[in-house]
Design a protein around this motif. Sequence first.
Motif, PDB file in Angstrom:
ATOM      1  N   ASP A 129     -29.933  -1.032 -38.426  1.00 50.60           N
ATOM      2  CA  ASP A 129     -29.810   0.358 -38.873  1.00 50.60           C
ATOM      3  C   ASP A 129     -29.254   1.224 -37.721  1.00 50.60           C
ATOM      4  O   ASP A 129     -29.711   1.130 -36.578  1.00 50.60           O
ATOM      5  CB  ASP A 129     -31.211   0.836 -39.280  1.00 50.60           C
ATOM      6  CG  ASP A 129     -31.244   2.297 -39.658  1.00 50.60           C
ATOM      7  OD1 ASP A 129     -31.137   2.574 -40.853  1.00 50.60           O
ATOM      8  OD2 ASP A 129     -31.371   3.156 -38.749  1.00 50.60           O
ATOM      9  N   HIS A 130     -28.303   2.081 -38.075  1.00 51.89           N
ATOM     10  CA  HIS A 130     -27.599   2.862 -37.056  1.00 51.89           C
ATOM     11  C   HIS A 130     -28.541   3.741 -36.214  1.00 51.89           C
ATOM     12  O   HIS A 130     -28.482   3.733 -34.977  1.00 51.89           O
ATOM     13  CB  HIS A 130     -26.550   3.729 -37.757  1.00 51.89           C
ATOM     14  CG  HIS A 130     -25.726   4.541 -36.824  1.00 51.89           C
ATOM     15  ND1 HIS A 130     -24.830   3.985 -35.940  1.00 51.89           N
ATOM     16  CD2 HIS A 130     -25.677   5.880 -36.602  1.00 51.89           C
ATOM     17  CE1 HIS A 130     -24.261   4.945 -35.236  1.00 51.89           C
ATOM     18  NE2 HIS A 130     -24.746   6.098 -35.610  1.00 51.89           N
ATOM     19  N   HIS A 131     -29.401   4.493 -36.873  1.00 56.41           N
ATOM     20  CA  HIS A 131     -30.277   5.393 -36.102  1.00 56.41           C
ATOM     21  C   HIS A 131     -31.359   4.647 -35.332  1.00 56.41           C
ATOM     22  O   HIS A 131     -31.812   5.126 -34.283  1.00 56.41           O
ATOM     23  CB  HIS A 131     -30.870   6.490 -37.004  1.00 56.41           C
ATOM     24  CG  HIS A 131     -29.977   7.687 -37.090  1.00 56.41           C
ATOM     25  ND1 HIS A 131     -30.202   8.850 -36.396  1.00 56.41           N
ATOM     26  CD2 HIS A 131     -28.814   7.868 -37.746  1.00 56.41           C
ATOM     27  CE1 HIS A 131     -29.230   9.711 -36.639  1.00 56.41           C
ATOM     28  NE2 HIS A 131     -28.372   9.144 -37.468  1.00 56.41           N
ATOM     29  N   CYS A 133     -30.693   1.990 -33.805  1.00 57.51           N
ATOM     30  CA  CYS A 133     -29.949   1.628 -32.577  1.00 57.51           C
ATOM     31  C   CYS A 133     -29.890   2.817 -31.615  1.00 57.51           C
ATOM     32  O   CYS A 133     -30.092   2.650 -30.410  1.00 57.51           O
ATOM     33  CB  CYS A 133     -28.545   1.136 -32.923  1.00 57.51           C
ATOM     34  SG  CYS A 133     -28.570  -0.391 -33.864  1.00 57.51           S
ATOM     35  N   HIS A 134     -29.613   4.019 -32.163  1.00 56.82           N
ATOM     36  CA  HIS A 134     -29.653   5.208 -31.292  1.00 56.82           C
ATOM     37  C   HIS A 134     -31.037   5.326 -30.639  1.00 56.82           C
ATOM     38  O   HIS A 134     -31.159   5.572 -29.432  1.00 56.82           O
ATOM     39  CB  HIS A 134     -29.398   6.479 -32.105  1.00 56.82           C
ATOM     40  CG  HIS A 134     -27.952   6.818 -32.322  1.00 56.82           C
ATOM     41  ND1 HIS A 134     -27.022   6.820 -31.308  1.00 56.82           N
ATOM     42  CD2 HIS A 134     -27.274   7.214 -33.433  1.00 56.82           C
ATOM     43  CE1 HIS A 134     -25.842   7.196 -31.791  1.00 56.82           C
ATOM     44  NE2 HIS A 134     -25.959   7.438 -33.078  1.00 56.82           N
ATOM     45  N   ALA A 135     -32.076   5.170 -31.472  1.00 57.47           N
ATOM     46  CA  ALA A 135     -33.455   5.340 -30.974  1.00 57.47           C
ATOM     47  C   ALA A 135     -33.759   4.314 -29.880  1.00 57.47           C
ATOM     48  O   ALA A 135     -34.315   4.648 -28.825  1.00 57.47           O
ATOM     49  CB  ALA A 135     -34.443   5.205 -32.136  1.00 57.47           C
ATOM     50  N   VAL A 152     -30.147  12.324 -33.486  1.00 60.68           N
ATOM     51  CA  VAL A 152     -29.458  13.323 -34.326  1.00 60.68           C
ATOM     52  C   VAL A 152     -27.955  13.153 -34.147  1.00 60.68           C
ATOM     53  O   VAL A 152     -27.447  13.129 -33.029  1.00 60.68           O
ATOM     54  CB  VAL A 152     -29.964  14.753 -33.966  1.00 60.68           C
ATOM     55  CG1 VAL A 152     -29.850  15.044 -32.477  1.00 60.68           C
ATOM     56  CG2 VAL A 152     -29.262  15.824 -34.779  1.00 60.68           C
ATOM     57  N   ASP A 153     -27.252  12.985 -35.285  1.00 58.87           N
ATOM     58  CA  ASP A 153     -25.792  12.821 -35.202  1.00 58.87           C
ATOM     59  C   ASP A 153     -25.135  13.378 -36.461  1.00 58.87           C
ATOM     60  O   ASP A 153     -25.761  14.124 -37.209  1.00 58.87           O
ATOM     61  CB  ASP A 153     -25.423  11.346 -34.942  1.00 58.87           C
ATOM     62  CG  ASP A 153     -25.760  10.417 -36.099  1.00 58.87           C
ATOM     63  OD1 ASP A 153     -26.248  10.909 -37.148  1.00 58.87           O
ATOM     64  OD2 ASP A 153     -25.519   9.204 -35.962  1.00 58.87           O
ATOM     65  N   GLY A 154     -23.855  13.005 -36.680  1.00 54.36           N
ATOM     66  CA  GLY A 154     -23.180  13.405 -37.918  1.00 54.36           C
ATOM     67  C   GLY A 154     -23.836  12.676 -39.068  1.00 54.36           C
ATOM     68  O   GLY A 154     -24.487  13.272 -39.926  1.00 54.36           O
ATOM     69  N   HIS A 336     -23.626   9.024 -27.748  1.00 55.59           N
ATOM     70  CA  HIS A 336     -22.764   8.894 -28.927  1.00 55.59           C
ATOM     71  C   HIS A 336     -22.868   7.462 -29.497  1.00 55.59           C
ATOM     72  O   HIS A 336     -23.669   6.650 -29.043  1.00 55.59           O
ATOM     73  CB  HIS A 336     -21.330   9.249 -28.558  1.00 55.59           C
ATOM     74  CG  HIS A 336     -20.744   8.381 -27.468  1.00 55.59           C
ATOM     75  ND1 HIS A 336     -21.294   7.175 -27.098  1.00 55.59           N
ATOM     76  CD2 HIS A 336     -19.664   8.540 -26.667  1.00 55.59           C
ATOM     77  CE1 HIS A 336     -20.570   6.630 -26.142  1.00 55.59           C
ATOM     78  NE2 HIS A 336     -19.578   7.450 -25.843  1.00 55.59           N
ATOM     79  N   ASP A 337     -22.014   7.165 -30.481  1.00 55.97           N
ATOM     80  CA  ASP A 337     -22.160   5.868 -31.163  1.00 55.97           C
ATOM     81  C   ASP A 337     -21.917   4.670 -30.249  1.00 55.97           C
ATOM     82  O   ASP A 337     -22.440   3.580 -30.501  1.00 55.97           O
ATOM     83  CB  ASP A 337     -21.218   5.805 -32.374  1.00 55.97           C
ATOM     84  CG  ASP A 337     -21.794   6.586 -33.552  1.00 55.97           C
ATOM     85  OD1 ASP A 337     -22.893   7.161 -33.403  1.00 55.97           O
ATOM     86  OD2 ASP A 337     -21.152   6.605 -34.616  1.00 55.97           O
ATOM     87  N   GLY A 338     -21.105   4.848 -29.205  1.00 58.28           N
ATOM     88  CA  GLY A 338     -20.911   3.736 -28.258  1.00 58.28           C
ATOM     89  C   GLY A 338     -22.237   3.220 -27.728  1.00 58.28           C
ATOM     90  O   GLY A 338     -22.445   2.012 -27.560  1.00 58.28           O
TER      91      GLY A 338
HETATM   92 FE   LIG Z   1     -24.389   7.982 -34.593  1.00 64.60          FE
END
Ligand SMILES: [Fe+2]
Length: 568
Positions: A129-131, A133-135, A152-154, A336-338
């Motif tokens: 899951d994308h978020h 991964c951010h977390a 928090v992102d787009g 960011h997403d990177g």
């Molecule tokens: Fe993102």
Amino acid sequence: MYILGLTTMGEAAASLLKDGELIAAAEEERFSRIKHHIGFPHHAVAYCLKEAGITLAQVDHIAHYWKPWVLRRRVMHTIATMFQHRQLFESRIARGSDQFSGYYLPMFFMPSRIREEFGQAGFKFHYLDHHICHAASAFFASPFDTAAIFTVDGVGESTTVLYASGAGNRIKVLERIHLPHSLGQFYSAITNFLGFDMLQGDEYKVMGLAAFGEPEFAAFFQKQIVVPDGPGRFRLDITYVDHQMARNNRYTEKIERVIGKNRLPREEVLPIHENVAASAQKTLEETALRLVRFLREKTGERNLCMAGGVALNSVMNGRIAREAGFDNIFIQPAAHDGGCSLGAALYIHHHALNHPRKWVMEHSYWGPGFSSAECELALEGKAVRAVKLDDARMSSTVARLLSEGNLVAWFQGRMEWGPRALGNRSFLADPRTANMQEVINRKIKLREPFRPFAPSMLEEDAASIIGYAKPSPYMLLVFPVNHGWEKQIPAVIHVDGTARPQTVSRRVNPRYWNLIHEFKKLTGIPLLLNTSFNIQEPIVCTPEHALNTFLNSGVDYLVLEDHLIQKV
Ligand SMILES: [Fe+2]
């Protein structure tokens, strides 16, 4: 055990862990030379494997930062727009089919694509899951045993905000906010409304411009567009501001009636544009503060970890650091997403495979580095004059050159991870020069006059300048500058009296620390102006990039490791 993490759409990147410790991480744009590179990060993967001295066959797990089959909410949201406004629906249908065939379908074939490009291998492939991964990119890289986590992102698959808590090697999801309610998409839409380009990551221009304006429309934005909706929640009314329409530079009458027509890219920036920027920035800050305070109350945590594209908004971050009530804050430099490539790999290592934590991110220098001999090779046949200096002579010489008003391109060590140049791929200048903006524009790059330059300062002196006693090593927090400094360092203070510092630690980056220290010995000023080493292209990666950029600029000196270089 090796785990490779991947980001494969915008801000494509790769990260490699060995036994839970980061070995290498880099964004594809630095190799491809295409800003915000979208697509498979071939060069970044190749670099990570090379840095570790392994082949793909030795990689045990590959972790991907997105679940391409999670589409239900997006489809439902698209259908919902059909009943709101025809333009909203049409823009989503067009974008949705492009996205699915261009980005989502190739993700299903990612394991075979990797084998095609890097050879047969028996790795296990994980879609995450994308978020999450951010977390994971924030919490598992942080020094905290426990923390509240705010991403928090787009938008990811459909999540726009994630509330979570981290303890040891676990991350627990608490709540999510989904499309269309997105702070990132709101801010990006305003970015295009103001004549900048969200696809080029121009949101930071809005942030810079905001300091010049009055938040004339903030009450309207917060009443009609980004509306509080109970504890920790907000609603975005896309019939006013819609990200998909704004991508195509189309705006609804509803917003034009209140704040006027959008600005076109080459049009003059007027006070009304400054006011729209100030209003959007204030709306973002106040909404984010409310959400983060909710998370603090919900978790009772004293530590906060943040990531996601919106967490690059350093003015917002500075207010969160000062006002949200947490004792400590860690924002992963590739927010960011990177950065999700790092988070994906860390999540597999800790949460999925249950390994304890031992690694803490203390710096951002995870990209390629080059030896003195490699730098020397790059100099061959170039119209330059070079001398070799040891570290002590180099720092005293360059400090003197800077104090005499020269611009210096400074290339040392391993390339930075994330969008900020932090003293390894930087243009440096004297912060005391009031007209430095003009000088830099003439010698380096044309940039908008409302974008401030940032300082790199000795960690030991930071508290006396910005009144914040904790390290802020990634230029991700903006602070008001203490009274008395504005006259001494005008080149790095924004119109509103703030600065976005990098605090430099002697232990973490001794060479850069020594340079600033030498400058302090000469001038009494413990900081330098630091802007990224690039001209209208991604930040330089190799000595060749550095030399080419230097030769095409008006910069006076280039330092390539232990070579001090002038043009002939
Ligand atoms: Fe993102």
